[in-house]
Design an enzyme around this catalytic site. Sequence first.
Site, short mmCIF file in Angstrom:
data_model
loop_
_atom_site.label_atom_id
_atom_site.label_comp_id
_atom_site.label_asym_id
_atom_site.label_seq_id
_atom_site.Cartn_x
_atom_site.Cartn_y
_atom_site.Cartn_z
N LYS A 94 0.85 -1.20 0.00
CA LYS A 94 0.00 0.00 0.00
C LYS A 94 0.88 1.25 0.00
O LYS A 94 1.91 1.31 0.69
CB LYS A 94 -0.89 -0.02 1.25
N SER A 169 -9.64 2.25 3.27
CA SER A 169 -8.78 2.99 2.37
C SER A 169 -7.88 2.10 1.53
O SER A 169 -7.27 2.57 0.57
CB SER A 169 -7.92 3.97 3.16
N SER A 193 -9.53 -0.25 7.42
CA SER A 193 -9.05 -0.12 6.04
C SER A 193 -8.38 -1.33 5.44
O SER A 193 -8.07 -1.32 4.25
CB SER A 193 -8.08 1.07 5.97
#
Lengths: 521, 107
Positions: A94, A169, A193
Amino acid sequence: MTGSDPREISREGSRRSFANEAASTMAAALAAGETTSVELTQQHLDRIAEVDGALHAFLHVDTDGALAQAAASDERRAAGTPASPLDGVPIAVKDVLATKGLPTTCGSKILEGWIPPYDATVVAKLKAAGLPILGKTNMDEFAMGSSTEHSAYGPTHNPWDLTRIPGGSGGGSAAAVSGFEAPLAIGTDTGGSIRQPAAVTGSVGVKPTYGGVSRYGLVAMANSLDQVGPVTRTVLDAAMLHEIIGGHDPLDSTSIAEPLPGLVDAAQRGAAGDMSGLTIGVIKELGGAGYQPGVLARFSESVDLLVAAGAKVVEVSCPNFVHALATYYLIMPCEASSNLAKFDAMRYGLRVLPEGIEAPSAEDVMRASRDAGFGDEVKRRIILGTYALSSGYYDAYYGSAQKVRTLISRDFDAAFAQADVLVSPTAPTTAFKLGEKLDDPLAMYLNDLATIPANLAGVPGMSLPSGLAAEDGLPAGFQILAPALADDRMYFVGGALEALLQEQWGGPLLEQAPPLEGGTP
Amino acid sequence: MPETSATSGASITRDEVAHLANLARIDLSDEELDHLAPQLSVILESVAAISAVASDDIPPTSHALPLTNVFRDDVAVPGLSADEALAMAPAAEHQRFSVPRILGDEQ
């Protein structure tokens, strides 16, 4: 075998491809000489080239770096010295974690083109363990969101239905894994997330016990809530990855000293299927009104499977969980507003000169740069946090939230006295359509209802697929929560449920996903 | 910002948002101010309710994990070189970050 040309595998009738397998299967194939890391890595780079136009899971792909790391992995294996059980299995990271020499944007324009001079501890551990890093995945800007629509670089699409969100997210990591662009990914979880994207994409996501994985090199959103964790297709893969990235880090003063319990062992024992002696607590407040019926149906069927395997089920009440959303949406913006003050255009990041000012001061430049560089959701939360921390409001807002946080932790303590693990649906609904909740921040925040309590209390949580909701045929997630430091318990129950469900489905849930076509949506 | 301990009618005015934006060093446009204030009011109303639950006898939790005074040994370790630290600077000169004027006319 180790010197084979990766192009050979695309010919019909040549040796078996492991590209769509679990990471643990890939690892076994590497050890047995049935594939190479260069082959696996190239296959995934090819897949990314084929489908990422449609998915947009990646913000940066490091073709040369990944292949070089893969070649090094093959050499280690030929010399009989693999660096870890996952040496040679490619992974995506990420874009909120610092990767030396690779752009790190946090999904924001304010860090466009920023290249960190160091690796996050988790990234350093992946490299030491020999996992080739394919690239950086898309995310809501500074991890603020539940749909990846707040990325400054455009949204990621759900592989199950390209018109729908992949969650957030960490939607990029979840889409990459569920779209078979990567067998493994790293995510971060502050309010859900990792877990919520896992739920809506049919993958597995784990938020470790707070402090269990280092936050050094993780661009901070909320220091007391953030955790880095695995995003995978199977519970065993998550356990293997968690064991590589977890552990005390002297560079992170909030990392815990306690060693990780045996997670791979727990997942394997769970998969053997005997749940006798285990008590499961269904959290009363995380269900009912506001939860999609199909999601609830898959959830209760999963609980029934665990009971049939020998578990006892009780209902537990956590009465303060109804305040968890409000508590989180005060504590998190407060911490984030403080953390994001570092983006001041002085030492790194976007610098924009304000229009119409002759000799702008540093403050003028800060104001213009931050207005230009931050998106709407980030601005909303910074303003909210600034308000709640300001003089005259601090006690009523931030101070109150800290007290309710204590009440929520106490609810967990009381519940864990009655049950070994607590369970709930991971998210209230399946993946909604892109654009559906963008104009209504509060509606967006409701996606985190079930995941937030674990972050507030620091306990570990896992989401694994519970099936497809009948209304829309989209994946739903089953959440397992364990006491702090008892991550192994979560893997034990997750391993069991996954085995029981896959027996029903005749294989992994992701095999039921519609085929992905390449190109732009 | 007016001193107040009450959260009844928790809504936020455009002027308050402008003040907060100044504190947060973000230059919000008029459109942004118009847009943000009602959204923030809605959010604030929904979170204000927790002050009723947070009675005085409850200790606050700033951190779920009970760690105190985590120190490392006072031993010098290498950090970033000047070149590494300046590599991403918007502007750099003479091995320093070059920034717009900090002292204003009023100083």
